[in-house]
Design an enzyme around this catalytic site. Structure first.
Site, PDB file in Angstrom:
ATOM      1  CB  CYS A 105      46.425  15.269  17.588  1.00  0.00           C
ATOM      2  SG  CYS A 105      46.681  14.313  19.074  1.00  0.00           S
TER       3      CYS A 105
ATOM      4  CD  GLU B 231      49.522  14.401  14.469  1.00  0.00           C
ATOM      5  OE1 GLU B 231      48.879  15.185  15.211  1.00  0.00           O
ATOM      6  OE2 GLU B 231      50.493  13.740  14.852  1.00  0.00           O
TER       7      GLU B 231
ATOM      8  CB  CYS C  22      46.945  10.972  15.074  1.00  0.00           C
ATOM      9  SG  CYS C  22      46.250  12.424  15.879  1.00  0.00           S
TER      10      CYS C  22
ATOM     11  CG  ASN D  45      38.000  21.436  26.534  1.00  0.00           C
ATOM     12  OD1 ASN D  45      37.593  21.117  27.638  1.00  0.00           O
ATOM     13  ND2 ASN D  45      37.344  22.260  25.749  1.00  0.00           N
TER      14      ASN D  45
ATOM     15  CG  ASN E 270      48.529  20.794  19.710  1.00  0.00           C
ATOM     16  OD1 ASN E 270      49.018  21.721  19.061  1.00  0.00           O
ATOM     17  ND2 ASN E 270      49.055  20.386  20.848  1.00  0.00           N
TER      18      ASN E 270
HETATM   19  O1  LIG Z   1      51.669  13.963  17.183  1.00  0.00           O
HETATM   20  C1  LIG Z   1      51.152  14.634  18.090  1.00  0.00           C
HETATM   21  C2  LIG Z   1      51.481  14.458  19.444  1.00  0.00           C
HETATM   22  C3  LIG Z   1      50.858  15.261  20.377  1.00  0.00           C
HETATM   23  N1  LIG Z   1      49.948  16.195  19.985  1.00  0.00           N
HETATM   24  C4  LIG Z   1      49.324  17.086  20.982  1.00  0.00           C
HETATM   25  C5  LIG Z   1      48.226  16.520  21.824  1.00  0.00           C
HETATM   26  C6  LIG Z   1      48.298  17.433  23.047  1.00  0.00           C
HETATM   27  O2  LIG Z   1      47.603  18.650  22.773  1.00  0.00           O
HETATM   28  C7  LIG Z   1      49.769  17.760  23.154  1.00  0.00           C
HETATM   29  C8  LIG Z   1      50.518  16.935  24.189  1.00  0.00           C
HETATM   30  O3  LIG Z   1      50.307  15.572  23.967  1.00  0.00           O
HETATM   31  O4  LIG Z   1      50.328  17.536  21.875  1.00  0.00           O
HETATM   32  C9  LIG Z   1      49.630  16.388  18.666  1.00  0.00           C
HETATM   33  O5  LIG Z   1      48.843  17.267  18.313  1.00  0.00           O
HETATM   34  N2  LIG Z   1      50.226  15.577  17.761  1.00  0.00           N
HETATM   35 ZN   LIG Z   2      47.261  12.382  17.873  1.00  0.00          ZN
END
Ligand SMILES: O=c1ccn([C@H]2C[C@H](O)[C@@H](CO)O2)c(=O)[nH]1
Ligand SMILES: [Zn+2]
Length: 133
Positions: free
Chosen positions: A53, A55, A91, A45, A42
């Site tokens: 995210c 994914e 996602c 910003n 992830n």
């Molecule tokens: O499956 C997930 C759930 C959350 N986040 C990230 C988004 C944000 O940067 C942080 C908190 O939500 O986690 C992901 O990357 N994947």
């Molecule tokens: Zn996501």
């Protein structure tokens, strides 16, 4: 375990997460049918809505490197959750379109809990490209 290597890749990807705001690091690893693996983390910003995210980072990286829907064989995701991490709705939509209905999605956490599911199971009754016809 069948997905041990892919989970290890996701765990390594998680270490690179850019999360100054949430401090919640997530890693993903997307395996292609030719064996190549794209990592994602992830990326946050100061304008919070722009956070991307893990994914989606993994899928977008693969697409940017020439891979197409149909080229993927599994996605692993890892986070510091109590149970296996659950991808957000945005996602799930992207995983379904680019990964396809049957894509194995392996959700895990730092403790090693594992939940094996599929892209379609993660987004029932989805909106998709066919709805635009
Ligand atoms: O499956 C997930 C759930 C959350 N986040 C990230 C988004 C944000 O940067 C942080 C908190 O939500 O986690 C992901 O990357 N994947
Ligand atoms: Zn996501």
């Amino acid at each position: 375990m069948k997905y041990a290597k892919l989970i290890a890749e996701a765990r390594a990807a998680r270490e690179l997460a850019y999360t100054p705001y949430s401090k919640f690091q997530v890693g993903a690893a997307l395996e292609c049918k030719d064996g190549r693996i794209f990592r994602g983390c992830n990326v946050e910003n100061a304008s919070y809505g722009l956070c991307n995210c893990a994914e989606r980072t993994a899928f977008f990286s693969a697409i940017a490197n020439g891979y197409k829907p149909g080229d993927f064989s599994a996605l692993a995701v890892i986070g510091q959750t109590d149970g296996p991490i659950a991808p957000c709705g945005a996602c799930r939509q992207v995983i379904l379109e680019l990964g396809g209905n049957a894509l194995p999605v392996v959700l895990t956490n730092l403790k090693g809990d594992v939940f094996e599911t599929t892209a379609a199971e993660q987004l029932p009754n989805a909106f998709g490209g066919l709805d635009l016809n």
